[in-house]
Design an enzyme around this catalytic site. Structure first.
Site, PDB file in Angstrom:
ATOM      1  N   LYS A  32       0.888  -1.170   0.000  1.00 47.41           N
ATOM      2  CA  LYS A  32       0.000   0.000   0.000  1.00 47.41           C
ATOM      3  C   LYS A  32       0.920   1.213   0.000  1.00 47.41           C
ATOM      4  O   LYS A  32       1.458   1.604   1.036  1.00 47.41           O
ATOM      5  CB  LYS A  32      -0.875  -0.019   1.249  1.00 47.41           C
ATOM      6  N   GLY A  57       6.063   4.546   8.650  1.00 47.39           N
ATOM      7  CA  GLY A  57       5.377   5.842   8.539  1.00 47.39           C
ATOM      8  C   GLY A  57       5.472   6.588   9.846  1.00 47.39           C
ATOM      9  O   GLY A  57       6.396   6.364  10.638  1.00 47.39           O
ATOM     10  N   SER A  58       4.509   7.459  10.081  1.00 46.52           N
ATOM     11  CA  SER A  58       4.579   8.330  11.254  1.00 46.52           C
ATOM     12  C   SER A  58       4.212   7.561  12.526  1.00 46.52           C
ATOM     13  O   SER A  58       3.503   6.550  12.479  1.00 46.52           O
ATOM     14  CB  SER A  58       3.620   9.499  11.070  1.00 46.52           C
ATOM     15  N   THR A  59       4.660   8.076  13.642  1.00 49.91           N
ATOM     16  CA  THR A  59       4.372   7.432  14.926  1.00 49.91           C
ATOM     17  C   THR A  59       2.873   7.447  15.205  1.00 49.91           C
ATOM     18  O   THR A  59       2.312   6.454  15.688  1.00 49.91           O
ATOM     19  CB  THR A  59       5.164   8.157  16.039  1.00 49.91           C
ATOM     20  N   ALA A  60       2.207   8.552  14.856  1.00 47.48           N
ATOM     21  CA  ALA A  60       0.768   8.648  15.153  1.00 47.48           C
ATOM     22  C   ALA A  60      -0.002   7.557  14.417  1.00 47.48           C
ATOM     23  O   ALA A  60      -0.815   6.838  15.018  1.00 47.48           O
ATOM     24  CB  ALA A  60       0.252  10.027  14.762  1.00 47.48           C
ATOM     25  N   GLY A 100       1.267   4.842  13.037  1.00 48.30           N
ATOM     26  CA  GLY A 100       1.813   3.544  13.442  1.00 48.30           C
ATOM     27  C   GLY A 100       1.127   2.994  14.688  1.00 48.30           C
ATOM     28  O   GLY A 100       0.851   1.797  14.786  1.00 48.30           O
ATOM     29  N   GLU A 159       7.997   0.761  11.825  1.00 45.05           N
ATOM     30  CA  GLU A 159       9.188   1.602  11.624  1.00 45.05           C
ATOM     31  C   GLU A 159       8.685   3.036  11.560  1.00 45.05           C
ATOM     32  O   GLU A 159       8.038   3.424  10.585  1.00 45.05           O
ATOM     33  CB  GLU A 159       9.882   1.241  10.303  1.00 45.05           C
ATOM     34  N   CYS A 185      13.656   9.390   7.709  1.00 49.71           N
ATOM     35  CA  CYS A 185      13.343   9.085   9.114  1.00 49.71           C
ATOM     36  C   CYS A 185      14.585   9.196   9.983  1.00 49.71           C
ATOM     37  O   CYS A 185      14.514   9.570  11.137  1.00 49.71           O
ATOM     38  CB  CYS A 185      12.748   7.688   9.212  1.00 49.71           C
ATOM     39  N   GLU A 225       9.596  16.029  15.165  1.00 48.84           N
ATOM     40  CA  GLU A 225      10.089  15.641  13.835  1.00 48.84           C
ATOM     41  C   GLU A 225       9.511  16.621  12.807  1.00 48.84           C
ATOM     42  O   GLU A 225       8.292  16.756  12.691  1.00 48.84           O
ATOM     43  CB  GLU A 225       9.632  14.212  13.510  1.00 48.84           C
TER      44      GLU A 225
HETATM   45  P1  NAD Z   1       2.083   8.452   7.373  1.00 46.39           P
HETATM   46  O1  NAD Z   1       2.076   7.779   8.697  1.00 46.39           O
HETATM   47  O2  NAD Z   1       1.197   9.601   7.169  1.00 46.39           O
HETATM   48  O3  NAD Z   1       1.707   7.400   6.219  1.00 46.39           O
HETATM   49  C1  NAD Z   1       2.411   6.194   6.075  1.00 46.39           C
HETATM   50  C2  NAD Z   1       1.544   5.217   5.290  1.00 46.39           C
HETATM   51  O4  NAD Z   1       0.386   4.887   6.071  1.00 46.39           O
HETATM   52  C3  NAD Z   1       1.004   5.756   3.976  1.00 46.39           C
HETATM   53  O5  NAD Z   1       0.989   4.723   3.024  1.00 46.39           O
HETATM   54  C4  NAD Z   1      -0.412   6.160   4.326  1.00 46.39           C
HETATM   55  O6  NAD Z   1      -1.280   6.179   3.217  1.00 46.39           O
HETATM   56  C5  NAD Z   1      -0.801   5.048   5.289  1.00 46.39           C
HETATM   57  N1  NAD Z   1      -1.885   5.364   6.207  1.00 46.39           N
HETATM   58  C6  NAD Z   1      -2.408   6.562   6.530  1.00 46.39           C
HETATM   59  N2  NAD Z   1      -3.395   6.414   7.435  1.00 46.39           N
HETATM   60  C7  NAD Z   1      -3.484   5.085   7.710  1.00 46.39           C
HETATM   61  C8  NAD Z   1      -4.287   4.301   8.596  1.00 46.39           C
HETATM   62  N3  NAD Z   1      -5.192   4.848   9.384  1.00 46.39           N
HETATM   63  N4  NAD Z   1      -4.087   2.963   8.624  1.00 46.39           N
HETATM   64  C9  NAD Z   1      -3.149   2.376   7.842  1.00 46.39           C
HETATM   65  N5  NAD Z   1      -2.361   3.079   6.983  1.00 46.39           N
HETATM   66  C10 NAD Z   1      -2.519   4.413   6.921  1.00 46.39           C
HETATM   67  O7  NAD Z   1       3.609   8.791   7.079  1.00 46.39           O
HETATM   68  P2  NAD Z   1       4.212   9.605   5.835  1.00 46.39           P
HETATM   69  O8  NAD Z   1       3.833  11.029   6.047  1.00 46.39           O
HETATM   70  O9  NAD Z   1       3.873   8.925   4.553  1.00 46.39           O
HETATM   71  O10 NAD Z   1       5.783   9.381   6.051  1.00 46.39           O
HETATM   72  C11 NAD Z   1       6.536  10.140   6.900  1.00 46.39           C
HETATM   73  C12 NAD Z   1       6.761   9.438   8.231  1.00 46.39           C
HETATM   74  O11 NAD Z   1       7.330   8.149   8.002  1.00 46.39           O
HETATM   75  C13 NAD Z   1       7.750  10.158   9.093  1.00 46.39           C
HETATM   76  O12 NAD Z   1       7.278  10.194  10.431  1.00 46.39           O
HETATM   77  C14 NAD Z   1       9.005   9.311   8.992  1.00 46.39           C
HETATM   78  O13 NAD Z   1       9.888   9.446  10.071  1.00 46.39           O
HETATM   79  C15 NAD Z   1       8.436   7.955   8.884  1.00 46.39           C
HETATM   80  N6  NAD Z   1       9.414   7.012   8.286  1.00 46.39           N
HETATM   81  C16 NAD Z   1      10.005   6.074   9.078  1.00 46.39           C
HETATM   82  C17 NAD Z   1      10.974   5.214   8.552  1.00 46.39           C
HETATM   83  C18 NAD Z   1      11.651   4.172   9.415  1.00 46.39           C
HETATM   84  O14 NAD Z   1      12.243   3.251   8.857  1.00 46.39           O
HETATM   85  N7  NAD Z   1      11.596   4.258  10.725  1.00 46.39           N
HETATM   86  C19 NAD Z   1      11.331   5.318   7.205  1.00 46.39           C
HETATM   87  C20 NAD Z   1      10.710   6.293   6.425  1.00 46.39           C
HETATM   88  C21 NAD Z   1       9.749   7.131   6.971  1.00 46.39           C
END
Ligand code: NAD
Length: 499
Positions: free
Chosen positions: A197, A250-253, A255, A272, A306, A403
């Site tokens: 996704k 993705g983001s902590t929130a 996640g 992650e 990240c 962040e």
């Molecule tokens: P995000 O959390 O907004 O989105 C991440 C993914 O989750 C996207 O595909 C999004 O469409 C999907 N998503 C959104 N709402 C969802 C839900 N309710 N349920 C399931 N999936 C959902 O993050 P972003 O803005 O795309 O990316 C930036 C963040 O990712 C930053 O916080 C960054 O630090 C983090 N990140 C972490 C790593 C790591 O390896 N630790 C690597 C890259 C990015």
């Protein structure tokens, strides 16, 4: 300044001309939906292409595709060497289409074409080939047991690792292709089937990868792509009873929501998440190297990394010298489209991300930061923010705590090392950190005291497929890469034979 635009390959133009939608059962989803979304070029804010958005029925169809492929055994029951060979063929195809994939990523995500070539394609190839090799190296253990009953019985006990099943890989927009492959390849090496996704903003390379996977001989339904709005299809995917494992970056929130939803079905998950990564310069740090490290590790991909260095702790006596050298170099970076081979800083991924970063800069201004470089808008049509150095920063300021995920470096002075270390660990995040010093004794003492999943010394940001990657604290749960990835996509089965 002169620009040097890379010419777009005909294959890229052709791909953009197509109408895109979810990928399942080895081809494009055939259902027609009303809802679609523009995919934008962040360097111009222009429309690149349109994608059709999945509804909840389509989530079911994509999961069913992965489930059918898994239970049929067309992939999981192949000999490990056959899976390895096909994954290596997939890597060869990615290499052969490397420039096309790099251009597609740069146009869609905004990053420099050099970065797309070196990281999205180059580093991904290393990763693909490394992980393909694991298909033939998955192993269990034989274990001596002391079971008292029945009397005189003999036992043979061992463990085997079995594929976790259907994997949902949820990917952010910062490294769309590389992070998708971080999930796809180890999962496939273990015999799982996968649904990727991609982030709403950046679906294109995942779709192209799925086509190349079929060409490589990966059976239909083994690699699927779900195209839809994350907030709508994401929760349905995570909660789907036929999904066995969620690998989320993705983001902590978000996640946290994913983890809670996955637990309802006892679906396995790995998270992650975000980072607020410190650089700690010890008194003896080589300032020139640290400046280069801060620029390379902090402004890579416009800071949308990240693991990006984003708070830099410098001993008070060196503070002004460091800020001056860093600001001079950051201020001289050239800004332009990712497809401009001369540009060193590109656009952010979206208007939303640009507004979020500008909002942080406004907060920094209000909280009393000194803008040593950048901070001003860029007069270009896309989503640009000038790379910025914030000086006179204090630990409690918002830009030191949160962040930002943009091209903003906060430099904080410290008096003694104890205080520096305390500030390094004073964060809800714990993804990575770097130490800058040649004083081996001090460095070795500090490493175990740093609350982060990765500690670099005299560099910031290199990752390797063999080195586990993941976070302490609110930066996530579990580890990707290396053996950890393989453990994450398998279940352990204990076997005990009486004879
Ligand atoms: P995000 O959390 O907004 O989105 C991440 C993914 O989750 C996207 O595909 C999004 O469409 C999907 N998503 C959104 N709402 C969802 C839900 N309710 N349920 C399931 N999936 C959902 O993050 P972003 O803005 O795309 O990316 C930036 C963040 O990712 C930053 O916080 C960054 O630090 C983090 N990140 C972490 C790593 C790591 O390896 N630790 C690597 C890259 C990015």
């Amino acid at each position: 300044m002169a620009t040097s635009l890379v010419s777009t390959l005909p294959a890229v133009e052709g791909f953009l001309d197509k109408r895109h939608r979810s990928f399942l059962d080895g081809g494009q989803c055939r259902t027609q939906h009303e809802r679609s979304m523009d995919i934008l070029d962040p360097a111009t804010a222009g429309v690149l292409t349109r994608v059709q958005l999945a509804d909840l029925e389509e989530v079911d169809a994509v999961v069913a595709s992965a489930h059918r492929a898994f239970t049929s055994g067309c992939w999981s029951k192949l000999a490990p060497a056959a899976r390895e060979r096909i994954l290596l063929r997939f890597a060869d195809l990615v290499e052969a289409h490397g420039e096309e994939l790099a251009q597609l990523e740069t146009l869609n995500q905004g990053k420099s074409i050099h970065l797309s070539r070196a990281i999205e394609v180059g580093a991904s190839l290393n990763y693909m080939r490394y992980m393909a090799g694991w298909a033939t190296k998955i192993e269990g253990q034989t274990l001596d047991v002391s079971i008292p009953m029945p009397e005189h019985a003999r036992f043979n006990a061992y463990t085997r690792r079995e594929p976790a099943g259907v994997v949902a890989g949820i990917v952010p927009w910062n490294f769309p292709m590389m992070i998708a492959l971080w999930k796809v390849i180890p999962a496939l090496a273990c015999g799982c089937t996968v649904i990727i996704k991609p982030a709403d903003e950046t679906p294109l390379t995942a779709l192209r990868l799925a086509e190349l996977a079929v060409e490589a001989g990966i059976p239909a339904g083994v690699f699927n792509v779900l195209i839809g709005r994350g907030a709508e299809v994401g929760p349905a995917l995570v909660a789907h009873p036929l999904v066995n494992k969620v690998s989320f970056t993705g983001s902590t929130a978000v996640g946290k929501q994913v983890g809670i939803a996955a637990l309802q079905n006892m679906t396995r998950f790995i998270l992650e998440l975000g980072g607020k990564n410190p650089m700690l310069l010890l008194e003896d740090a080589d300032l020139d190297k640290a400046v280069a490290g801060a620029i390379g590790g902090g402004l890579l991909n416009q800071g949308q990394v990240c693991a990006a260095a984003s708070r830099i702790y410098v001993q008070a006596r060196q503070y002004e010298r460091f800020v001056e050298a860093l600001s001079a170099q950051v201020g001289a970076l050239s800004i332009g489209a990712g497809m401009d081979a001369t540009a060193q800083v590109g656009p952010l991924v979206s208007k939303k991300q640009q507004s979020s970063v500008l909002n942080y800069l406004e907060i920094a201004r209000r909280e009393g930061a000194r803008f040593a470089a950048g901070g001003q808008p860029v007069d270009l049509p896309g989503y640009f923010v000038a790379p910025t150095v914030l000086a006179d920063m204090q630990q409690r300021m918002t830009c030191v705590q949160e962040e930002i995920f943009g091209p903003v470096l906060s430099v904080v002075p410290y008096d003694n090392l104890e205080q520096g270390l305390q500030m390094v660990n004073d964060s809800r995040y714990g993804l990575t950190a770097s130490l800058w010093s040649n004083d081996l004794g001090r460095v070795m003492e500090l490493i175990p005291q740093i609350e982060a999943g990765t500690v670099w010394v005299n560099n910031h940001v290199p990752v390797d497929p063999n080195l586990p990657f993941g976070g302490y604290k609110q930066s996530g749960m579990g580890r990707e890469f290396g053996r950890s990835a393989i453990e994450g996509f398998t279940e352990i089965k204990s076997v005990c034979i009486t004879y």
